[in-house]
Design an enzyme around this catalytic site. Structure first.
Site, PDB file in Angstrom:
ATOM      1  CD  GLU A  83      13.899   2.641   9.827  1.00  0.00           C
ATOM      2  OE1 GLU A  83      14.136   3.770  10.323  1.00  0.00           O
ATOM      3  OE2 GLU A  83      14.544   1.623  10.120  1.00  0.00           O
TER       4      GLU A  83
ATOM      5  CD  GLU B  66      10.041  14.063  10.747  1.00  0.00           C
ATOM      6  OE1 GLU B  66       8.963  13.475  10.902  1.00  0.00           O
ATOM      7  OE2 GLU B  66      11.052  13.531  10.268  1.00  0.00           O
TER       8      GLU B  66
ATOM      9  N   GLY C 277       2.977   4.915  12.938  1.00  0.00           N
ATOM     10  CA  GLY C 277       3.864   3.839  13.388  1.00  0.00           C
ATOM     11  C   GLY C 277       3.359   3.213  14.674  1.00  0.00           C
TER      12      GLY C 277
ATOM     13  N   GLY D 114       6.954   5.963   7.845  1.00  0.00           N
ATOM     14  CA  GLY D 114       6.005   7.077   7.865  1.00  0.00           C
ATOM     15  C   GLY D 114       6.101   7.810   9.184  1.00  0.00           C
ATOM     16  CB  SER D 115       3.809  10.174  10.752  1.00  0.00           C
ATOM     17  OG  SER D 115       2.624   9.403  10.804  1.00  0.00           O
TER      18      SER D 115
ATOM     19  CE  LYS E 164      -2.095   3.367   2.558  1.00  0.00           C
ATOM     20  NZ  LYS E 164      -1.841   4.233   1.445  1.00  0.00           N
TER      21      LYS E 164
ATOM     22  CB  CYS F 201      13.113  10.270   7.461  1.00  0.00           C
ATOM     23  SG  CYS F 201      13.761   9.137   6.254  1.00  0.00           S
TER      24      CYS F 201
END
Ligand code: NDP
Length: 477
Positions: free
Chosen positions: A246, A379, A229, A224-225, A171, A280
């Site tokens: 990650e 972030e 996560g 992703g974020s 996805k 990232c």
């Protein structure tokens, strides 16, 4: 416009296409991409489950040939796929072609790894018994990817998953389906058996959540974020499945008094602003000792004046647009937060217009920031960087490590002593000396510590840790 469909059980399917918009020119529709439903996603998982027994026992030559073919085709089409990437995500054409080449190299690497699969044979502590230690594929792997590396991240998850005998339900992020569709099409035509690789494009809350909730998914690899996560983690614990995360970063780059100024400025400009700061591994905290501080800020500001923000496809563009309106708003909000917190806006900060309508933001530099400000702790994921002034190396290291994240870090110095100490004591998964914090090789481990990552490293040989499970077999001679 034709609708690019999902691939489920070896069949292209789906009618309702959603528009993929070019952030450099919002009048341009890059393509129409089907949206998978909950039932489509369940069908994809069932197909992957059905395909696993045969694929997990397939010959390593078959896997090698398919992965190699995919790598070769991606390389042969690097300019076309790079342009597609630049159009859907907004990184500059050279950056996008570079990312496409990297995707090709990743497939080539795992094509090679398929031929190097091996185990160990060791003696038992008991007489007349042999012990074999082997690695086996996990089963169905759910792959959920973010928008910022539309071809490299899918490649570094799909290639090892297939190499080690897993089947896949993939996805991609809703914002960037085009590159994902292209690599699935390439792998499908390269000869993957039905159901081994399934593509389900659509919303995270629908498609992603269905993957998370399925008891038939044996492993999830997610980039992703932090928020998403945590959902992946909670759902995976519930299903007793392996998972790998990650997530974000707030990567520091330390600049010491003894740094080569040109090296430091180049590394900082690259780390903070290239790819629009949407990496990232980007560095958004420049931690600078007081002896070089003013010279460094002046030189970096001069450098920023030379960087051209424009349409990603235009020759001469250094920084493309922000990926979409929502991310642009986040960036602008953080710029306001920085001002309110008392940091000094030294450069940029303005949304700008260009010939084509897009989400263009000036590279933005704050000085006089502290490490406690929100712009230094959270972030941002945009071209917004703050400079934090420190007394000496010890304070620089402590400040660099004072963050909930731990993905990458960097230091600019000519001192072997400080470079060595920093490599050893930086609390990050990847450490760079006199190099940008972003920009990593494809054949070595990638990943972070603390709030940035969870689970085994990605890429290179270390990928086997996640994509396989170990079996220990005993035989009486
Ligand atoms: P998100 O977490 O929003 O999305 C990542 C993926 O998760 C997307 O495919 C998204 O789908 C999907 N998703 C969203 N909700 C769910 C859900 N409930 N269940 C399952 N899947 C879901 O991150 P972004 O795409 O916005 O990426 C930006 C973030 O990713 C940044 O914070 C960045 O630091 C981090 N990142 C980390 C990297 C690393 O290696 N450490 C590399 C790249 C990015 P959809 O978008 O379609 O809704």
């Amino acid at each position: 416009m034709t609708v690019h469909q999902n691939l489920i059980a070896g069949e292209w399917t789906g009618a309702n296409g959603v528009e993929n918009i070019n952030p450099s020119d919002t009048n341009e529709v890059v393509g129409l991409y089907a949206q998978a439903s909950v039932d489509d996603t369940k069908a994809a998982i069932a197909a992957a489950k059905a395909a696993f027994p045969a694929w997990s026992r397939s010959g390593i030559w078959e896997r090698h040939v398919i992965l190699k073919k995919a790598g070769d085709e991606i390389m042969a089409r690097k300019d076309e796929l790079g342009a597609l990437l630049a159009r859907e995500e907004g990184k500059t054409l050279p950056e996008a072609i570079g990312e496409t080449i990297r995707a090709s190299q990743i497939f080539e690497f795992f094509a090679g790894e398929a031929l190097r699969l091996a185990g160990e044979v060791v003696p038992s502590v008991r007489p007349n018994i042999g012990v074999e230690i082997t690695r086996e594929g996990l089963g169905v792997i759910g792959i959920i990817t973010p928008w910022n590396f539309p071809i490299a991240i899918p490649a570094w998850k799909i290639a090892p998953a297939l190499c080690y005998g897993n089947t896949v339900v993939f996805k991609p992020a809703e914002l960037v389906p085009a590159c994902s569709w292209a690599i699935v099409d390439i792998l499908h035509r390269a000869g993957l058996p039905k159901g081994v690789l399934n593509l389900v494009m659509g919303k995270g809350s629908v498609v992603g959540q269905t993957i998370l909730d399925s008891p038939d998914v044996a492993g999830i690899t997610f980039t992703g974020s932090t928020g998403t996560g945590k959902r992946v983690a909670a759902a995976s614990v519930e299903h007793n499945r392996k998972f790998q995360l990650e997530m974000g970063g707030k990567n520091p780059m330390v600049v010491l008094d003894d740094a080569d100024l040109t090296v430091a400025v180049e590394a900082a400009a690259n780390s903070g602003f290239f790819s629009t700061g949407q990496r990232c591994t980007a560095s958004s905290r420049l931690i600078v000792t007081e002896g070089i501080h003013d010279k460094f800020v002046a030189a970096l500001t001069e450098k920023l004046k030379t960087l051209v923000v424009d349409n990603a496809l235009k020759a001469g563009t250094h920084i493309g647009p922000v990926v979409d309106e929502r991310q642009l708003k986040t960036d602008i909000d953080y710029i306001e937060i920085g001002k309110t917190e008392g940091a000094k806006l030294a450069f940029g900060g303005e949304v700008i217009s260009r010939d084509t309508p897009g989400f263009y933001l000036q590279p933005t530099l704050f000085t006089e920031a502290t490490n406690q400000m929100r712009i230094s702790r959270e972030e941002i994921f945009g071209p917004v960087v703050s400079v934090i002034r420190v007394k000496d190396y010890d304070e620089a290291l402590a400040t660099a490590n004072d963050t909930p994240f731990g993905l990458s870090s960097g230091i600019a110095t000519t001192s072997l002593k400080h470079a060595t100490h920093f490599k050893r004591n930086s609390e990050a998964g990847m450490v760079m000396v006199n190099l940008p914090t972003a920009g990593v090789d494809f054949h070595v481990p990638f990943g972070g510590r603390k709030g940035s990552s969870y689970g085994p490293r990605e890429q290179g040989k270390y990928a086997a840790e996640f994509y396989t499970t170990v079996k220990t077999a005993y035989t009486l001679a």
